[in-house]
Design an enzyme around this catalytic site. Structure first.
Site, PDB file in Angstrom:
ATOM      1  CD  GLU A 212      -2.566   1.426   0.370  1.00  0.00           C
ATOM      2  OE1 GLU A 212      -3.288   0.389  -0.040  1.00  0.00           O
ATOM      3  OE2 GLU A 212      -2.446   2.894   0.161  1.00  0.00           O
TER       4      GLU A 212
ATOM      5  CB  CYS B  12     -13.849   2.788   2.130  1.00  0.00           C
ATOM      6  SG  CYS B  12     -15.863   2.633   4.220  1.00  0.00           S
TER       7      CYS B  12
ATOM      8  CE  LYS C 257     -21.087   9.076   2.964  1.00  0.00           C
ATOM      9  NZ  LYS C 257     -21.263   8.306   2.412  1.00  0.00           N
TER      10      LYS C 257
ATOM     11  N   GLY D  46     -24.528  16.691  -8.989  1.00  0.00           N
ATOM     12  CA  GLY D  46     -25.034  16.067  -8.508  1.00  0.00           C
ATOM     13  C   GLY D  46     -25.560  15.347  -7.521  1.00  0.00           C
TER      14      GLY D  46
ATOM     15  N   GLY E 218     -21.709   9.971  -9.351  1.00  0.00           N
ATOM     16  CA  GLY E 218     -22.740   8.612  -8.153  1.00  0.00           C
ATOM     17  C   GLY E 218     -22.360   7.624  -9.070  1.00  0.00           C
TER      18      GLY E 218
ATOM     19  CB  ALA F 215     -27.788   4.725   3.283  1.00  0.00           C
TER      20      ALA F 215
ATOM     21  CG  HIS G 282     -46.638   6.110  19.198  1.00  0.00           C
ATOM     22  ND1 HIS G 282     -46.874   6.558  18.630  1.00  0.00           N
ATOM     23  CD2 HIS G 282     -47.521   6.652  20.245  1.00  0.00           C
ATOM     24  CE1 HIS G 282     -47.847   7.228  18.319  1.00  0.00           C
ATOM     25  NE2 HIS G 282     -47.935   8.170  19.354  1.00  0.00           N
TER      26      HIS G 282
END
Ligand SMILES: Cc1cc2nc3c(=O)[nH]c(=O)nc-3n(C[C@H](O)[C@H](O)[C@H](O)COP(=O)(O)OP(=O)(O)OC[C@H]3O[C@@H](n4cnc5c(N)ncnc54)[C@H](O)[C@@H]3O)c2cc1C
Length: 463
Positions: free
Chosen positions: A106, A124, A132, A254, A321, A332, A427
């Site tokens: 790496e 990631c 992020k 976008g 995207g 998500a 609830h």
């Protein structure tokens, strides 16, 4: 002569699927991971895969098995992985756990990737999901402060944000995570070599001038953001590591919101998230093609499109995207408000099943009652009319990614609307809406079995 492993631009051949794959007992082939060039065969390393074999690393010399026709060859490693991102780390660990002698190389650590910099953990951990989400958490506080007034909170002065503290803390966390992953590799018996890997031949890797032989070489170099030719634009690496807070930013592409890019998302969800973002001051310029970025004498940037020029930006960022998988794979978007989804969009479900029932809820979360903010939540269930199975679930609103992760189990398990209905809602939660949607807002009935033509949409009340 050495062949350079160049990092592919734009899309990343992630090994996430490989990571979740359980290696079969007898032999392992990585061919299901169709984007990965694999040299040689990736064969089983242990007669008993359930057993964690003793670690053999530090250049253990292995003999290649032969059927008698090929000469026996000795290698430094069974597997040499180039790139210690999510895919490389996971593949190396798994192979080592099966008893293989494994090395991974790496590039040195940096928050911005380049031909000479990277870091254990890869995109990631260092330039993607993790930083992020940390920045998303940071940004949420501004809304929380606003929300809090309706609940009786007052501050002597407006809360101030210190950007350099955020970035310094974020980078310290990333350094820490890199250390954790290095330890994980070490504990698995994987040899970590820092440097730039180049393939010399099918069994040899050169890392900064030192050569290693391996029976198998795995290229797991991921991808890097690519900006189509503007010196003034930044990419996602830079956007997650800006030295100062951007005053006004144009995002070209976008991401998930731009209709063309957000292809895999339910249309109603896209419209909803677009509306919610507009309420927070984000302007959308859909159907516009960027043509040039211009710099004014005051240093601000303008974006020229085929329909005009928008100016006054401190930064222009190019974003791409990713299309989510429509099968029962949850995904998500950590936007504000965030989106969580699993299964088919309405359009896909109609195409696939012909007859579907659609249930939606669009409501103001309890928190919004006192905060006075216009934020709403949207939830959508798509049910196959023939089997009564829930084939799609889409949520847009606070905690959507967390909620969808749990409900994804139910959708993957093929549970029916009746199963959802018989589940007691907690609830007061937003997610109780998902198990309390009683009447469909529409029943889509197709006259062809494929549901491709003559779709007839009837208002639920009239069916
Ligand atoms: C801004 C952003 C946000 C994201 N958010 C999410 C999210 O929320 N959820 C999600 O699931 N996914 C997210 N992703 C995608 C996710 O980060 C990638 O799918 C994943 O990191 C790909 O893993 P990989 O191992 O294939 O590649 P990478 O993680 O890119 O790893 C490749 C590694 O190879 C190294 N390398 C390259 N060339 C060489 C060489 N010649 N020698 C040695 N090393 C080399 C690189 O330095 C790098 O560390 C996001 C991506 C971005 C850019």
């Amino acid at each position: 002569m050495a062949t350079y492993v160049s990092t592919p631009k734009l899309s990343s051949p992630t090994l996430q699927t490989l990571c979740n794959y359980k290696f079969p007992m007898s032999s392992i082939t990585l061919s299901h991971c169709n984007k990965l060039p694999i040299f040689g065969n990736f064969t089983s390393f242990s007669p008993n895969p359930g057993r964690i074999c003793s670690r053999r690393f530090n250049a253990a010399v292995r003999a290649e098995s032969t059927n008698g026709s090929e000469p026996v060859r000795n290698y430094d490693f069974d597997l040499f992985t180039i790139g210690a991102g999510s895919g490389g780390v996971r593949a190396s660990r798994f192979a080592a756990n099966y008893g293989a002698s494994v090395a991974v190389c790496e590039l040195p650590f940096a928050t911005i990737s380049s031909d000479t910099t990277g870091g254990v953990g890869g995109t990631c951990v260092l330039r993607g999901c993790v930083p992020k989400k940390l920045l998303v958490y940071a940004s949420k506080y501004s809304h929380e402060f606003e929300d809090s007034h309706g609940f009786g909170w007052n501050y002597g002065a407006d809360p101030k944000h210190d950007w350099s503290t955020l970035i310094a803390n974020k980078n310290a966390e990333l350094q820490g995570l890199t250390g954790v992953i290095k330890n994980i590799l070490k504990n698995a018996g994987v040899t970590l070599i820092e440097g730039h890997g180049k393939i010399v031949d099918g069994h040899t890797v050169d890392v900064d001038g030192k050569r290693y032989s391996a029976k198998n070489i795995l290229i797991s170099v991921g991808g890097r953001p690519y900006i189509p030719g503007s010196e003034y634009a930044i990419d996602s690496d830079a956007a997650l590591d800006l030295p100062s807070k951007p005053k006004k930013i144009a995002i070209v592409g976008g991401g998930y919101i731009a209709k063309k890019v957000l292809r895999g998302f339910d249309e109603e969800v896209r419209d909803f998230v677009g509306e919610q973002m507009s309420l927070r001051g984000i302007e959308f310029h859909t159907e516009e093609l960027p043509q040039a970025i211009l710099k004014s004498s005051d240093g601000s940037l303008s974006l020229k499109t085929n329909k005009g020029t928008v100016d006054g930006f401190s930064h222009v960022m190019f974003a791409t995207g990713r299309a989510p998988n429509k099968r029962a794979v949850p995904s998500a978007v950590f936007s504000q408000p965030p989106i969580g989804q699993v299964g088919f969009t309405e359009e896909q479900a109609i195409k696939e099943f012909g007859n579907v029932d659609v249930y939606t809820g669009n409501f103001r979360p309890l928190k919004g009652t006192l905060s006075g903010l216009p934020d709403r939540a949207f939830m959508k269930l798509i049910v196959c009319a023939k089997t009564n199975k829930v084939v799609g679930l889409h949520i847009c609103g606070e905690d959507a990614p967390e909620i969808i992760q749990g409900f994804a189990v139910a959708v993957k398990a093929g549970l029916t609307k009746a199963d959802f209905d018989s589940t007691v809602g907690i609830h007061p939660t937003a997610a109780e809406e998902i198990v309390t949607m009683r009447a469909p807002v529409r029943k889509v009935r197709s006259t062809t079995s494929e549901g491709k033509a003559n779709s007839e949409i009837k208002a639920a009340a009239g069916v």
